[in-house]
Each structure stands twice: as C-alpha cells, then as structure tokens.
Design a protein around this motif. Structure first.
Motif, PDB file in Angstrom:
ATOM      1  N   LEU A 188      46.609  39.492  34.317  1.00 28.26           N
ATOM      2  CA  LEU A 188      46.939  40.867  33.973  1.00 28.26           C
ATOM      3  C   LEU A 188      47.886  41.398  35.047  1.00 28.26           C
ATOM      4  O   LEU A 188      47.534  41.429  36.237  1.00 28.26           O
ATOM      5  CB  LEU A 188      45.682  41.737  33.903  1.00 28.26           C
ATOM      6  CG  LEU A 188      45.897  43.249  33.699  1.00 28.26           C
ATOM      7  CD1 LEU A 188      46.667  43.523  32.411  1.00 28.26           C
ATOM      8  CD2 LEU A 188      44.550  43.979  33.670  1.00 28.26           C
TER       9      LEU A 188
ATOM     10  N   SER B 166      49.874  44.050  37.203  1.00 29.02           N
ATOM     11  CA  SER B 166      49.632  45.422  37.658  1.00 29.02           C
ATOM     12  C   SER B 166      50.861  45.969  38.368  1.00 29.02           C
ATOM     13  O   SER B 166      51.528  45.250  39.114  1.00 29.02           O
ATOM     14  CB  SER B 166      48.435  45.471  38.605  1.00 29.02           C
ATOM     15  OG  SER B 166      48.295  46.753  39.174  1.00 29.02           O
TER      16      SER B 166
ATOM     17  N   SER C  80      45.758  48.646  39.469  1.00 26.43           N
ATOM     18  CA  SER C  80      44.794  47.557  39.663  1.00 26.43           C
ATOM     19  C   SER C  80      43.363  48.082  39.678  1.00 26.43           C
ATOM     20  O   SER C  80      42.463  47.499  39.073  1.00 26.43           O
ATOM     21  CB  SER C  80      45.089  46.815  40.968  1.00 26.43           C
ATOM     22  OG  SER C  80      46.355  46.210  40.939  1.00 26.43           O
TER      23      SER C  80
ATOM     24  N   PHE D  82      42.566  49.410  35.923  1.00 28.47           N
ATOM     25  CA  PHE D  82      42.565  48.342  34.928  1.00 28.47           C
ATOM     26  C   PHE D  82      41.367  47.413  35.098  1.00 28.47           C
ATOM     27  O   PHE D  82      40.818  46.905  34.115  1.00 28.47           O
ATOM     28  CB  PHE D  82      43.862  47.535  35.018  1.00 28.47           C
ATOM     29  CG  PHE D  82      45.005  48.122  34.239  1.00 28.47           C
ATOM     30  CD1 PHE D  82      44.872  49.329  33.575  1.00 28.47           C
ATOM     31  CD2 PHE D  82      46.223  47.461  34.173  1.00 28.47           C
ATOM     32  CE1 PHE D  82      45.935  49.871  32.849  1.00 28.47           C
ATOM     33  CE2 PHE D  82      47.290  47.984  33.450  1.00 28.47           C
ATOM     34  CZ  PHE D  82      47.136  49.190  32.794  1.00 28.47           C
ATOM     35  N   ALA D  83      40.966  47.159  36.335  1.00 28.33           N
ATOM     36  CA  ALA D  83      39.825  46.274  36.578  1.00 28.33           C
ATOM     37  C   ALA D  83      38.562  46.802  35.906  1.00 28.33           C
ATOM     38  O   ALA D  83      37.710  46.026  35.456  1.00 28.33           O
ATOM     39  CB  ALA D  83      39.604  46.104  38.072  1.00 28.33           C
TER      40      ALA D  83
ATOM     41  N   TYR E 261      40.023  37.382  34.168  1.00 23.62           N
ATOM     42  CA  TYR E 261      41.433  37.101  34.443  1.00 23.62           C
ATOM     43  C   TYR E 261      41.752  37.322  35.924  1.00 23.62           C
ATOM     44  O   TYR E 261      40.975  37.922  36.676  1.00 23.62           O
ATOM     45  CB  TYR E 261      42.317  38.013  33.589  1.00 23.62           C
ATOM     46  CG  TYR E 261      41.989  39.482  33.748  1.00 23.62           C
ATOM     47  CD1 TYR E 261      42.461  40.210  34.832  1.00 23.62           C
ATOM     48  CD2 TYR E 261      41.179  40.147  32.825  1.00 23.62           C
ATOM     49  CE1 TYR E 261      42.137  41.534  35.008  1.00 23.62           C
ATOM     50  CE2 TYR E 261      40.853  41.480  32.976  1.00 23.62           C
ATOM     51  CZ  TYR E 261      41.335  42.176  34.075  1.00 23.62           C
ATOM     52  OH  TYR E 261      41.016  43.496  34.246  1.00 23.62           O
ATOM     53  N   GLU E 262      42.936  36.868  36.315  1.00 18.96           N
ATOM     54  CA  GLU E 262      43.448  37.137  37.658  1.00 18.96           C
ATOM     55  C   GLU E 262      44.387  38.339  37.598  1.00 18.96           C
ATOM     56  O   GLU E 262      45.324  38.362  36.792  1.00 18.96           O
ATOM     57  CB  GLU E 262      44.200  35.921  38.190  1.00 18.96           C
ATOM     58  CG  GLU E 262      44.813  36.125  39.570  1.00 18.96           C
ATOM     59  CD  GLU E 262      45.603  34.922  40.033  1.00 18.96           C
ATOM     60  OE1 GLU E 262      46.531  35.110  40.859  1.00 18.96           O
ATOM     61  OE2 GLU E 262      45.317  33.801  39.572  1.00 18.96           O
ATOM     62  N   MET E 263      44.151  39.333  38.431  1.00 24.79           N
ATOM     63  CA  MET E 263      45.039  40.496  38.511  1.00 24.79           C
ATOM     64  C   MET E 263      46.266  40.109  39.337  1.00 24.79           C
ATOM     65  O   MET E 263      46.132  39.659  40.489  1.00 24.79           O
ATOM     66  CB  MET E 263      44.324  41.676  39.152  1.00 24.79           C
ATOM     67  CG  MET E 263      45.128  42.962  39.138  1.00 24.79           C
ATOM     68  SD  MET E 263      45.071  43.816  37.548  1.00 24.79           S
ATOM     69  CE  MET E 263      43.379  44.471  37.593  1.00 24.79           C
TER      70      MET E 263
ATOM     71  N   ASP F 219      49.021  41.460  41.366  1.00 29.31           N
ATOM     72  CA  ASP F 219      49.491  42.653  42.059  1.00 29.31           C
ATOM     73  C   ASP F 219      50.946  42.450  42.457  1.00 29.31           C
ATOM     74  O   ASP F 219      51.279  42.226  43.638  1.00 29.31           O
ATOM     75  CB  ASP F 219      48.626  42.920  43.297  1.00 29.31           C
ATOM     76  CG  ASP F 219      47.201  43.285  42.932  1.00 29.31           C
ATOM     77  OD1 ASP F 219      46.985  43.809  41.822  1.00 29.31           O
ATOM     78  OD2 ASP F 219      46.294  43.042  43.757  1.00 29.31           O
TER      79      ASP F 219
END
Length: 732
Positions: A506, A508, A514, A517-518, A525-527, A529
């Motif tokens: 995802l 950000s 971040s 949305f988390a 999923y992996e954010m 940044d």
C-alpha cells in the motif's frame, strides 16, 4: 389549555435507559408546560420499570401509567394506550431512546401553528440523530431526501415519493390523532410492528410536513435490538406486509387514491427489506432460512403489482431469483457473483437480466481456464479510477517501471473503446471483459491500481498487488466509515476487507496517511512510505513546463489563474454548487481566469459560465484528463476538502480553502484533522471572504509552510522510483 401532544411510551425491560428517556421529556420541559401528556405503558416489564414509572408519575401529573396484566409487545402496548390519548397529535416514543433538550416545547409550538391551518398536517416528520454505545452520534442519514423537498411546506407522498427511501419507523413521525384513528389500521405483533401503521399513514395523508429539527436520539447497537438479534420473529415482517397491502386493497380505504406507481414503490421497499434481513448475517436462524426465503417468494406471488418491472442490474437478478424461490441460485450469486450451472441450462426461459448473468458466467469460465496457465512473470496490469484511463500514481509507476524494469511489460485496463481511444499513442491496453482482458487478469504477475480490481478476479499465489490509493485523506476512509452511514452509503465492509487482504503493498504519501491507512485498511500488506508517485511531476517541474501548461490553457503572462476544484459530497447526488462562480468572476475582475473543475463522480459540469464584461474569464476544465496539467498552470488553488490540496502543496503555491459547510461535512463524512486549525492557507466560509482572500494574494505563507512540512516530507520527485525498486525486478 387543551392538550396538543400525547406521547405514548411503551416500556419493557429498559430499566437502564428509562430514567434518561423520562427526564428528557419531563425534566427538560418547563414545569408549567401543560400542552402535552405522557401515557407510559408498563408492558409487564420484568425489571423495576413499573416502579420507576409510578415514582415519576407521583411527581409529575403530566405522566400517566398503564400497567398491563400480560405482555403485549410494542404494538400491543401502543394499541392499549391509544384510547387514553387526549392530545390532538400523538407521538410514539421508544423508552430506550431520548429527546434533545427543548424538543417537547419546540414541538408543541410547531403543532400549535399547525392546528391553526385550514389543512393541518396529518403527519409531521421530524429529524433525528443516531446514538451509539460508545457515545458517538451521527445525523439522520436520510435528511438529504427531506431538506429542500416539498415536505418542508407540506405535500403528499405522491408529490415526493422519495420519502419511501427514509426510515419507516413511527418514532420520527407525529400523527394527527383523528387522522390516525380513522385509518382503521393497527400495530402488528412481534418484530417490525410499526410498518403496518406508517405505510398506510404516509399513503393516506392529505398533507405531510417535515420539521428540520433533530427531535429524537435513536439508540443504535444496544444488546437486544431487533436489528442485531437472531430470532425466528424476523418472519413477523410478512404479516405486516400483508396488512399494508390489505389496506391498499380496501374499497373503503380513507384518503386520496393511491397510484400504481406508489404501490410499486411500497412493494419494492418491502422486498428490499425482506432480502436485507435474509442477507444480514446472524438475523435469521440457520434452521429458519429456507422457510424465510420461501416467504419472500410467496410475498412476490401475493402482492406483486400488475405490470411490475424488475429493477435493473444485479438487484434485478436477485429479485427474480427470490420471486422464483431459487434459494440455491440466489446464494451462489451472492457468494460468487455468478449463476449456477442449472440456471445456465434454462437460460431461454429466464429474463434478460438473468441471461446477462449467464453471459457473465461464461466469461468466468474462460477466466478460470486462463488461470490454469502459468503466471507470466513479465506482465504487469495497470488501472486507475475504475478503468477510466491512464492516470494518477499507477501511470507514474508505469513510466518509471519502463525505465528501471524493462523486462516487465505493462498493459492498461480500460472500460470501453472510447476510453481506449483517449489513451496516449502506443500505450498497450485491454478492454474489460474481452478475452485479452480475462487472460491478462488471470496470468499477470503484477497488479497496480489506485482503486480495487473486481472481487471476481482471484489473487493467485505468487502474484503481487500494489494499491496506490488516490489522495492523502482528510476525510474518513475504509473501515473508519462504519460510523458514518451517509458517507458509507451501503458499503459492504466484508467485501472491502476481502479486497484489502489481496494487497501486498500500500503506497503512502506521508506519515499522516500511513497512520490512518493502517487503521482504515487493516491487513498484512507492506506500507510503502515513499510519497505519491503522481506528485513526482510536480516536484520535478521546471519553469519551461509551467510555461507550456499556461500556454496550453490560454493563460497570458501576468494573468492570475485560479483553479476551483470542489470535492464530492456524499448523499447529495451530482454537482451541488456552493459557490456562484460567475459572481466570483465579477468580483475578481479581468486580471483573473477561473479554471473550474468538478469532481469526476459528477456529470453535467458547472453549467453557464458567462460572467459578463469586466469579469474574470471562466473556463470549464472538468473534462481535462490530467489534473497535474492544471496544477502546473494555476497560480492558486481553491478547494474545500479535496485531497488536491495536499498534492498542490508540493508546488508551494497559495491555497485557499472555501468550506461553508464544514460542520455538516465533518458530521457526515468524518475527518482526520481540523482543517480550520491546520489549514494550508486562508480559510473562508462565504463568497465575500473568498474574493477577499484571492485579491489579497499570497497572504498565508506561514500556514502553507507548516502544512507542507506535515504533508509533503517525502515529495522529492523520487516516489515512483522507490516503489518500482521495491516491487519490480530492477536492472542494475
């Protein structure tokens, strides 16, 4: 003084809530107020409710208590109270809810004025507020159907049939007693007991009025509420439906004739309610579901109006299956989005909408065949804005992937040939539901989108899904909308969670995004940044590109270009102008150009933009496909709650917030921070303030600097590269 209002209060098992309800009626009303009475019915309550009522009655003569020897239920308790009513109007209040301060006094004042009219309202509808167990509140989700409608002054339901889209309970309706008792209807037994009164009353009323004042706090989500209780009594709804249509069929029915169009609306509403009850997990017990579905089919047979036409789309298919009693097919349609094999064999006998479902099933057969092929490790599928075209962060990622990961070829999904014709020359594409599309969706290794791909497209093991979203959130998103029904507008949160579970990454735009949305999109999923790839162009733009964009929109040197871009308002339909742009153009004068861009959800544009001699030029740029072009051309952005403010801030140019409906928007949509406390520039709530802010020039550089520090820390022009290097196999 005569009694104007009688409040009927059925009471059973609500000891915890009853004092607050009584206090909101009696103690929140001046002691000398004698134009109302309360008839409380102790429906053989198993707790101390009877004692509480007697104690209050001993202290306030406006309260009278009836103690029933047998439990009658809500409908029976209301019926028992009606012979005791003395008021000109009667209001049925539930004893676990409560009224806002000053409600009763304001209501009797309103009724006093009504009673003087030649044609007093038969039913006065009131606004209300939902109250939740955590103390939160939300406004009436159907208020937009009523505000500004003919019902504000007085009308019939035939003159405003959209009324049938609102709640059909009695607690937000005050009935003229003589009208109500003359209907010859009664409250039903068991669940949904009030619809056998509300539907006939609305249909028969010679005059309905809406009072735009919150008069009721309706408690949502408490233990024991029928909307969250598993019980065979949900089938009681069918007896209430029978009573509604029995009223419609009565030759001596009071009130004006009911046109077939209204009968059809009533029928459609009852079917929708029955299917919603059936579809809601945990309401109809497992051993009663088959019988409940059979009752829905019988409801079609018994009450379907002559000439009834099924709705279009998926809902129409569902209705047809329900009418046929095809429970297994209905379940498969709900679960998979396609129809079962036995229904395909009978395609010639089914209606066109079902045939469409069969064709859809054939496509899924092809899709499933393609899924048996190996994954194409060198194929990436891109899409944006529900297949509208080449745009946003997916487009930026596509371009950077061509440069850094040339072994992965990209293909774009578009919805039709018209969208394909608007794509950049040479861009590879497939059109939705074609064999090429089905093969790409079944075999691609990578998927990049700023919204979700269709849930019918399965995530195969080994595939990589990149969700970019399409804006920094000011407004509540995802799962955070559970507490905002107007904004959610029927959102299926289970399906949303299914979609989130497919994401591997995802993207950000900033730390604020971040964080929210988390929570709004919980998943594994992996954010990333990285910043927003779509903003790389803004961060990297030089004077030559800015000049080219100004020339493209015919902006002469020295002319101030104002980009006006309001966002979408949930519950208001299409474009709702809150600003008279022609008047603003007259105030700004010939040294300005207004670039007006409506939200992509809307059609029809902003209408007539001719402002006259001596005014700023107005240009409708709603159809321009690339918003970044407009950002680069504009000297200043005017918006309200759009995420465009966060993107435009990358350019470090003035931003003016025009937010006349901030409080309403905050309530309806929910927000993540106070825009008035942390604005990107000047904040205005009226046209005078907006014109003054634009004429003042760059008057808020300090506010913009703080805003950029918080929301643009990663916008250095390298976001797309960071995404590509993390997701794709990069050369070198």
């Amino acid at each position: 003084m005569p009694v104007l209002l009688s409040i009927v209060l059925p009471v059973h098992g609500v000891e915890r809530y009853l004092p607050r309800c009584l206090d909101s009626i009696l103690e929140a009303t001046p002691a000398g107020e004698s134009r109302f009475e309360v008839i409380a019915v102790d429906d053989l309550s198993p707790d101390r409710c009877g004692e509480i009522l007697d104690d209050y009655a001993a202290r306030d003569r406006r309260l009278r208590v009836l103690h029933l020897p047998e439990n009658q239920g809500l409908g029976g308790a209301r019926t028992a109270a009606l012979p005791e009513v003395r008021g000109e109007y009667v209001w049925f209040v539930d004893s676990d809810d409560w009224l806002p301060d000053g409600t009763v006094s304001a209501l009797v004042d309103e009724l006093a004025q009504e009673s003087k009219r030649d044609r007093p309202a038969d039913v006065l509808l009131t606004d209300f507020v939902h109250a939740y167990p955590d103390g939160g509140t939300e406004p009436n989700p159907w208020r937009h159907v009523l505000v500004g409608s003919p019902l504000v002054e007085g009308a019939t339901v035939a003159e405003h049939p959209a009324l049938f889209r609102t709640v059909m309970s009695v607690w937000n309706k005050v009935f003229r007693r003589e009208f109500l008792t003359g209907l010859g209807v009664s409250f039903g037994r068991g669940f949904y007991e009030d619809i056998s009164v509300t539907y006939p009353a609305l249909l028969a009323a010679e005059r309905l009025r809406y009072l735009d004042r919150p008069c009721y706090f309706y408690r949502r989500g408490r233990a024991g509420a029928i909307t969250s209780t598993a019980s065979p009594k949900h089938a009681d709804a069918f007896a209430q439906y029978d009573a509604i249509f029995a009223f419609l069929d009565r030759p001596d029915r009071p009130g004006r004739p009911v046109p077939e169009s209204l009968r059809t609306l009533v029928f459609d509403r009852t079917v929708r309610q029955a299917l919603n009850v059936y579809d809601t997990p945990g309401l109809v017990p497992a051993d009663r579901r088959k019988d409940f579905f059979r009752r829905i089919s019988e409801h079609f047979t018994r009450h379907r109006p002559a000439g009834y036409r099924f709705p279009g789309g998926v809902r129409g298919v569902q209705y047809r299956l329900a009418a046929r009693g095809a429970r297994v097919a209905y379940a498969e349609l709900r679960r998979t989005g396609r129809l079962p094999r036995e229904l395909k064999r009978g395609a010639r006998a089914v209606a066109p909408a079902v045939k469409k479902g069969v064709r859809s099933s054939a496509r899924f057969t092809a899709y499933n065949a393609f899924r048996r092929l190996p994954l194409d490790e060198h194929l990436a599928v891109y899409a944006a804005y529900w297949h509208r075209g080449y745009a946003c962060s997916p487009a930026a990622i596509y371009e950077k992937a061509k440069e850094l990961a040339p072994d992965v070829r990209g293909v774009w999904v578009v919805e039709n040939r018209a969208r394909a014709a608007a794509l950049p020359a040479g861009l590879p594409y497939v059109i939705v539901n074609t064999p090429a599309y089905l093969k790409a969706m079944a075999t691609a290794k990578y998927f990049v989108n700023n919204v979700n791909f269709p849930r019918t497209m399965v995530k195969r093991p080994g595939t990589v899904h990149v969700q970019t979203q399409h804006g920094t959130p000011l407004k509540a998103m995802g799962m955070d909308l559970k507490d905002h029904p107007v904004a959610a507008d029927g959102m299926d949160f289970d399906l949303l969670q299914e979609a989130v579970d497919r994401w591997d990454f995802l993207v950000s735009s900033n730390p604020h995004t971040s964080e929210h949305f988390a929570r709004a999109f919980p998943g594994r999923y992996e954010m990333l940044d990285t910043g927003y790839p779509r903003n790389d162009r803004l961060a990297n733009a030089g004077p030559a590109e800015v000049a080219a964009m100004r020339e493209r929109f015919g902006l002469a040197p020295g002319r101030t270009a104002v980009l006006y871009a309001p966002t979408h308002r949930e519950g208001q339909g299409g474009y709702v102008p809150l600003l008279d742009v022609r008047e603003l153009a007259r105030r700004l004068g010939p040294g300005f150009t207004l670039l007006v861009r409506t939200h992509y959800f809307h059609t029809g544009g902003p209408g007539d933009l001719a402002a006259g001699e001596g005014a700023a030029e107005i240009v409708d740029v709603s159809a321009h496909p690339t918003v970044e072009d407009l950002y680069l051309a504009a000297d200043v952005l005017v918006t309200d709650y759009s995420s465009m403010m966060f993107d435009y801030a990358v350019l470090d140019r003035p931003i003016v917030v025009f937010a006349p409906d901030w409080e309403e928007y905050k309530r309806n949509r929910g927000v993540y921070f106070d825009l008035f406390a942390e604005p990107p520039g000047a904040v205005t709530v009226d046209a005078d303030g907006l014109a003054a802010a634009l004429l003042a020039g760059d008057a808020e550089p300090g506010a913009r600097a703080k805003f950029r520090e918080r929301f643009c820390p990663w916008d250095d022009g390298g976001a797309a590269e960071r995404v590509v290097r993390r997701v794709f196999p990069v050369r070198g």
